[in-house]
Design an enzyme around this catalytic site. Structure first.
Site, mmCIF file in Angstrom:
data_model
loop_
_atom_site.group_PDB
_atom_site.id
_atom_site.type_symbol
_atom_site.label_atom_id
_atom_site.label_comp_id
_atom_site.label_asym_id
_atom_site.label_seq_id
_atom_site.Cartn_x
_atom_site.Cartn_y
_atom_site.Cartn_z
ATOM 1 N N ASP A 1 -26.404 70.530 -0.525
ATOM 2 C CA ASP A 1 -26.063 69.457 -1.459
ATOM 3 C C ASP A 1 -24.991 69.864 -2.464
ATOM 4 O O ASP A 1 -24.357 68.988 -3.066
ATOM 5 C CB ASP A 1 -27.303 69.006 -2.230
ATOM 6 N N ASN B 1 -33.246 66.962 10.252
ATOM 7 C CA ASN B 1 -33.939 68.237 10.037
ATOM 8 C C ASN B 1 -35.441 68.043 9.888
ATOM 9 O O ASN B 1 -36.249 68.848 10.383
ATOM 10 C CB ASN B 1 -33.383 68.927 8.787
ATOM 11 N N ASP C 1 -20.962 32.402 -24.036
ATOM 12 C CA ASP C 1 -20.673 33.147 -22.815
ATOM 13 C C ASP C 1 -21.734 34.210 -22.557
ATOM 14 O O ASP C 1 -21.840 34.727 -21.449
ATOM 15 C CB ASP C 1 -19.303 33.842 -22.909
ATOM 16 N N ASN D 1 -31.719 72.777 1.563
ATOM 17 C CA ASN D 1 -31.358 71.458 1.052
ATOM 18 C C ASN D 1 -30.480 71.577 -0.192
ATOM 19 O O ASN D 1 -29.515 70.833 -0.374
ATOM 20 C CB ASN D 1 -32.638 70.680 0.736
ATOM 21 N N ASP E 1 -11.620 32.538 -17.809
ATOM 22 C CA ASP E 1 -10.881 31.478 -18.481
ATOM 23 C C ASP E 1 -9.405 31.648 -18.124
ATOM 24 O O ASP E 1 -8.996 32.687 -17.600
ATOM 25 C CB ASP E 1 -11.094 31.589 -19.997
ATOM 26 N N ASP F 1 -15.765 35.566 -23.949
ATOM 27 C CA ASP F 1 -15.681 36.174 -25.280
ATOM 28 C C ASP F 1 -16.433 35.403 -26.359
ATOM 29 O O ASP F 1 -16.363 35.747 -27.536
ATOM 30 C CB ASP F 1 -14.222 36.330 -25.703
#
Length: 845
Positions: free
Chosen positions: A690, A661, A597, A686, A328, A593
């Site tokens: 990570d 891999n 809406d 792994n 708006d 609002d």
């Protein structure tokens, strides 16, 4: 308390009093407490509260998490407890991080709602008392006046000049008058003139209302129940789901291939099954849930400092993907506070006399509170004008048919009353037959009326709201009626404007530079909307509500893209606009609002509301602003893109490294007399590779990366995974050949060496592939760099750690083997950097 008829608005008040066990003095406190216990609190929630257990279980809906849990179960069934513990530890850490973020957000929203709780005036024990709106029960008598929100559904039993705005429920442009007289049972909601509805607002007058239904049984509650359906899938969630599907397909192919090859080579079934499962787990970016949670939690904390409450953590990345913002104009582009620009005579010249007349009208008005009267009263001190002290005689209230308000005051020392009328220019002019000019009061002819209309049109085109002002003197009398608004003299104009927010033009330029288009959706007329659009730097392409009604969905898909101003739009058209934009492939952020809406807020990829919005709108939103400021959203978009970029960074790097891999190990099973790595070594490798990825949430993001809205592009991710995965496989195969042919490595030395090479290449590739630039020209975050270096050192030392190395079937590396391994890693880094620059030169996005 007897059962109340379904069509309660058609019943006489006396019947409802009897059915509800109430009377004109209201309920007594004891009975009210009992009913509150029986009927529940008078609350409407678009989403049922989810307890901590429900939030925790929700974290396990991800396909990636389910894959990991399955792998852990398989490991546990075959009594490989180390593998099972590693996997479950990863799952627990990831899901608990995500749970903590969502739990904090949910509790924060509850605290916000408690702070915004409304209070109402009711009759209890025959006395007026103030209590929270949530404590209202059927049978209560609620006292209402201008400015109040109606807290429940009920019938009007007394009313005086009582006008209610129910646009939030019905979309009606103007308030309607409510009267205590039953309406037909088949009357639609908009025509139930004796009923007040939860969430609507009182514009003028006073009334007493008998509460009939509360909470989710109200009309407002019915909307909320429809809103409780599962939210539509957003851009980010859709991409994450499709990515999970892609991984599952690749994992199934690799797992079946490896398991079949090992069984054909007559290897042990249990070892082959574990190896195949470990390969599948190895391809999965285990820490993706944790990475997403950490990056979004970081973004949420950063946005909270700017006054932004993130209700759904995914909203941060969805905000980053948004390329269209629907908003708006009032309160976002403009200040939302009307200011008196000028009080002019009929020729358009500033006039103190006109201002003083207008001040009489504004100061003594007692009906509808409105910002225009407030602006005039506020302007008096700055103009050095004292508030009028004339005795007030009468008032003819504003209504939405006449569109004007009249105040009558006494003129001390004169045998006359002054009648001052203010309102819509057309309706005020209709009351006049003379006009005030420098030459005196003259008849108001057709030419003058046309000139005045042109003057108003010119002001309207500049975004100025214009009211007309007229007056007359009459002999004193006790009471004045609408018929007295005649034979008046047109005195002049009152000009009002809603100033632009400071810096809004710069904000829109910044949004445009980020690739975000702003579209204005407003109920104002096209001239005002067009002026505001031009004032903030947009080139307006306008479509009005009636034109939207006439447009088919297919036509609207194109119109929604072409137009940037939707004027005179009623609330029911908002969701259509959002859907049309999404159909064209846009990611839409919607700011609203009101109750109507709510569907558009849910439909949008990211719904944005404000602190003082109605409950349903606030709960339908993903983000709640404690101030309606587009610059906060601009910063949020940048944060969202940074978060999205770091998430994609982790996905691309990890899946490509893991894919390489996995292919290497799958090929290795065909010609090696043993498994390239054990299941435990695969999972440990792994897991260690990570760990630095958790620091991706803190990583720097290159400026060019956040310059446009990111998108999930599975084709690009698949290409990335294959290209950089296969280059990793190439160097793995080189390592295999060197270890077997040059060093004659046995199983332990082979697995120990390749574990180190594989880990170092995965760590190194993070530094190379985290940026599109030459890697040494883009500095990583200190935390990411430190974590990578620590894991690299740990990986080099692990084969020499005695009992720990033995637990994972590893042994120390001879110096020549270690030097060769490091040389292969360095060559791999150089090759990957060259390949990266070539890849992005062909895959610019």
């Amino acid at each position: 308390m007897a059962e109340v008829p379904a069509a309660w608005w058609s019943c006489p008040a006396s019947d409802l009093f009897e059915a509800l066990g109430s009377d004109s003095a209201g309920l007594d406190s004891v009975e009210a407490a009992r009913r509150l216990e029986e009927a529940g609190t008078n609350l409407v929630s678009a989403h049922r509260r989810t307890g901590w257990a429900g939030l925790l279980l929700r974290q396990y809906e991800s396909p990636l998490v389910l894959i990991l849990i399955f792998a852990a179960l398989v490991s546990a069934v075959v009594q490989e407890w180390t593998e099972a513990a590693i996997i479950l530890g990863i799952v627990a850490g990831s899901t608990l991080l995500s749970f903590a973020q969502e739990y904090r957000a949910a509790r924060a929203v509850e605290a916000l709602q408690a702070r915004l709780a409304l209070t109402v005036t009711v009759l209890r024990d025959g006395k007026r008392v103030e209590l929270p709106a949530q404590d209202v029960v059927p049978g209560d008598i609620v006292l209402l006046s201008a400015g109040d929100l109606i807290p429940a559904d009920g019938v009007i039993i007394e009313a005086r000049d009582f006008l209610v705005s129910q646009a939030s429920l019905t979309g009606e442009s103007f308030p309607v008058e409510k009267r205590p007289a039953p309406t037909p049972p088949e009357a639609p909601l908009a025509e139930r003139t004796n009923a007040g509805f939860m969430g609507t607002s009182v514009r003028s007058g006073t009334a007493r209302m008998l509460v009939v239904v509360t909470g989710r049984a109200t009309a407002y509650g019915d909307i909320a129940k429809r809103m409780s359906q599962r939210d539509p899938e957003t851009e980010f969630e859709r991409g994450l789901r499709q990515f999970g599907t892609l991984l599952m397909r690749v994992m199934m192919i690799i797992t079946i291939f490896v398991l079949t090859a090992n069984l054909l080579l007559d290897r042990p079934v249990i070892d082959s099954l574990l190896f195949a499962v470990a390969l599948a787990v190895g391809l999965t970016p285990e820490l993706l849930p944790a990475i997403v949670s950490v990056t979004m939690a970081t973004g949420a904390r950063r946005m909270a400092k700017d006054g932004v409450l993130v209700r759904r953590s995914a909203a941060i990345e969805n905000l980053g993907t948004a390329d269209i913002l629907c908003s708006d104009k009032t309160g976002t582009l403009t200040s939302g506070q009307m200011a008196l620009t000028a009080a002019t005579d009929p020729l358009g010249q500033e006039s103190d006399a006109v201002f003083r007349l207008a001040l009489i009208n504004a100061h003594f008005e007692t009906g509808i509170e409105n910002p225009l009267d407030e602006a005039m009263v506020a302007a008096a001190p700055a103009r050095g004008v004292a508030l009028p002290d004339n005795p007030k005689v009468d008032e003819i209230p504003y209504d939405f048919l006449r569109k004007r308000l009249t105040i009558v005051v006494d003129l001390p020392g004169e045998e006359a009353h002054l009648v001052v009328t203010k309102g819509s220019f057309d309706t005020v002019l209709d009351c006049c037959d003379t006009i005030e000019t420098p030459e005196g009061t003259l008849p108001l002819d057709t030419a003058q009326r046309a000139r005045l209309a042109d003057l108003v049109a010119d002001q309207g085109a500049e975004g100025i709201r214009v009211l007309g002002l007229a007056y007359r003197r009459l002999p004193p009398k006790a009471r004045y009626e609408v018929d007295d608004e005649a034979g008046m003299t047109f005195a002049g104009f009152l000009l009002f404007s809603d100033p632009l927010k400071p810096g809004i033009e710069r904000t829109l330029v910044d949004l445009a530079n980020l690739g975000v288009s702003v579209k204005i959706i407003t109920g104002d007329n096209r001239h005002v909307a067009e002026h505001v659009a031009r004032a903030v730097g947009l080139q307006p392409v306008v479509i009005t509500g009636p034109e939207l009604v006439a447009a088919r969905d297919e036509a609207l898909w194109h119109l929604a893209e072409e137009c940037n101003v939707f004027a005179e739009a009623d609330p029911q058209q908002k969701e259509r606009i959002v859907r049309a934009l999404q159909t064209r492939g846009h990611s839409v952020a919607y700011m609203g609002d009101g109750i109507n809406d709510a569907p558009a807020l849910r439909q949008a990829d990211v719904g944005i509301s404000v602190e003082d919005a109605v409950d349903v709108a606030r709960e339908s939103a993903d983000i709640v602003l404690l101030a309606p400021d587009l610059d906060i959203l601009r910063r949020g978009i940048v944060d969202g893109r940074r978060t999205f970029a770091n998430t994609l960074k982790y996905i691309r790097i990890t899946t490509s490294a893991n894919f390489g891999n996995m292919i290497s190990m799958a090929l290795g099973t065909l010609f090696l007399p043993f498994l390239p790595l054990t299941a435990a070594q695969i999972l440990l490798n792994n897991f260690m590779s990570d760990i630095p990825s958790l620091a991706v949430a803190s990583d720097q993001v290159d400026a060019e990366t956040v310059a446009h809205a990111p998108r999930w592009d599975l084709r690009s991710i698949r290409s990335y995974m294959i290209v950089f995965g296969l280059i990793s496989t190439l160097f793995d195969l080189v390592t295999f050949v060197v270890l077997i042919r040059v060093f004659g490595a046995d199983q332990t030395l082979f697995q120990s060496t390749w574990f180190v090479v594989s880990l170092l290449t995965e760590l190194a590739v993070v530094m190379v592939l985290r940026t599109r630039r030459v890697f040494w020209s883009s500095r990583p975050s200190p935390l990411l760099l430190l974590a990578t270096m620590i894991i690299a050192v740990l990986g080099l030392c692990l084969p020499m750690m005695g009992a720990v190395a033995g637990l994972f079937g590893m042994a120390p590396l001879p110096v020549p083997v270690l030097a060769t391994a490091i040389g292969i890693v360095v060559l791999y880094i150089a090759t990957t950097e060259i390949l990266k620059l070539a890849f992005y030169s062909r895959h610019a996005d």
